[in-house]
Design an enzyme around this catalytic site. Structure first.
Site, mmCIF file in Angstrom:
data_model
loop_
_atom_site.group_PDB
_atom_site.id
_atom_site.type_symbol
_atom_site.label_atom_id
_atom_site.label_comp_id
_atom_site.label_asym_id
_atom_site.label_seq_id
_atom_site.Cartn_x
_atom_site.Cartn_y
_atom_site.Cartn_z
ATOM 1 N N ARG A 217 -47.650 72.430 14.661
ATOM 2 C CA ARG A 217 -46.334 72.185 14.025
ATOM 3 C C ARG A 217 -45.641 73.477 13.588
ATOM 4 N NH1 ARG A 217 -44.389 67.848 15.872
ATOM 5 N NH2 ARG A 217 -43.695 66.548 14.175
ATOM 6 N N ASN B 271 -38.525 60.205 10.383
ATOM 7 C CA ASN B 271 -38.488 61.532 10.976
ATOM 8 C C ASN B 271 -38.406 62.610 9.893
ATOM 9 O OD1 ASN B 271 -38.447 60.097 13.340
ATOM 10 N ND2 ASN B 271 -36.253 60.341 13.682
ATOM 11 N N ASP C 169 -37.280 65.789 10.706
ATOM 12 C CA ASP C 169 -36.543 66.883 11.360
ATOM 13 C C ASP C 169 -35.178 67.178 10.735
ATOM 14 O OD1 ASP C 169 -36.045 64.527 14.101
ATOM 15 O OD2 ASP C 169 -34.841 64.807 12.298
ATOM 16 N N HIS D 16 -41.068 59.833 5.225
ATOM 17 C CA HIS D 16 -42.230 60.670 5.566
ATOM 18 C C HIS D 16 -41.991 62.125 5.203
ATOM 19 C CE1 HIS D 16 -43.810 57.506 8.643
ATOM 20 N NE2 HIS D 16 -43.980 57.139 7.395
ATOM 21 N N ALA E 247 -31.218 55.558 22.613
ATOM 22 C CA ALA E 247 -30.404 55.512 21.385
ATOM 23 C C ALA E 247 -29.116 56.311 21.546
ATOM 24 C CB ALA E 247 -31.226 56.054 20.215
#
Ligand code: APR
Length: 249
Positions: free
Chosen positions: A67, A102, A104, A119, A229
């Site tokens: 990550r 998400n 991000d 999260h 999406a």
């Protein structure tokens, strides 16, 4: 426009109080890997080793090895048409909030104001020893990186497996699910609890569920939009705009 989008648009205009629950699929078209769909992160790495708090405490290099680049490239990731469409729906007064799994930050970058990150986020990285906070992408080098002040290990403000969700975020997400009239469930395999229980909560309180996913995650929903999406959501915005202009004039 096919009647499916017309029906969903009509539903959202009439019922208002819509909430979106999003997962990794909404960021796939921004070039961010999903977890469980084809080529996803957990196909390559075992989350019990690379994304659990128990292993992180013993060996943080595992998490940082998969990550670290994602965190240091934070500024380079841009919202896609799906994020932008959800921000537009909020501006139009149709969408009340986005509950996202998400980490991000792309919903906020797209302009969404009410975003509930159940999260957590990779944007904030904290020293586990002195709590000094770093903001992505400005993180010291190293796998794992160590705090410049005290040498402690750094950990992003994200929920690893085995960790509790941020209590406020979870409570807000549950509240939104209880009071919404429509829940758009977008780009999630609905595998991870308690987030995966939110659509059930919405359903129990009479909300209609609209799934947007390239493969179905729920056995039965009121509407299933089986497109990416980044395609489905702009089409929905266009249809809502069209119907709203009819109803206004
Ligand atoms: N448009 C819509 N849906 C998509 C797209 C797309 N372009 N690309 C992929 N999908 C769908 C996949 O079909 C899949 O159902 O997105 C879903 C992604 O599922 P996961 O990879 O399991 O991601 P997610 O549901 O967000 O995972 C939940 O698990 O590992 C934890 O913390 C992690 O927040 C994550 C949680």
């Amino acid at each position: 426009m096919d009647t499916l989008y017309e029906d969903v648009a009509k539903l959202m205009i009439e019922r208002k109080r819509c909430v979106a629950l999003t997962g990794a699929g909404v960021s796939a078209e921004s070039g961010i890997s999903t977890f469980r769909s084809r080529g996803g992160l957990w196909e390559k790495y075992d989350p019990a080793v690379y994304a659990s708090i128990e292993v992180f405490r013993r060996d943080p290099s595992k998490y940082w090895s998969i990550r670290g680049d994602f965190i240091r490239d934070y500024d380079s990731y841009q919202p896609n048409n799906a994020h932008l469409a959800l921000a537009e729906l909020e501006k139009m007064g149709i969408l009340q909030s986005v509950v996202t799994q998400n980490i991000d930050g792309l919903h906020t970058k797209a302009g969404s104001k009410r975003v509930i990150e159940v999260h957590g986020t990779i944007r904030e990285i904290n020293c586990l020893k002195c709590r000094k906070q770093y903001i992505a992408p400005h993180v010291p080098e190293g796998t794992p990186p160590y705090c410049e002040s005290c040498g402690g290990v750094l950990k992003p403000n994200t929920v690893l497996f085995g960790e509790q969700l941020p209590p406020d975020a979870l409570m807000n997400a549950q509240n939104e699910s209880l009071i919404c009239n429509v829940m758009l469930v977008i780009g999630t395999s609905a595998n991870v609890y308690p987030a995966a229980a939110l659509p059930e909560l919405a359903l129990q309180h009479g909300a209609a569920i609209v799934e947007v996913n390239i493969e179905r995650a729920f056995p039965s929903v009121d509407y299933y939009l089986g497109e990416k999406a980044g395609t489905a959501l702009p089409k929905l915005v266009d249809e809502i705009r069209k119907q709203s202009s009819y109803s206004i004039s």
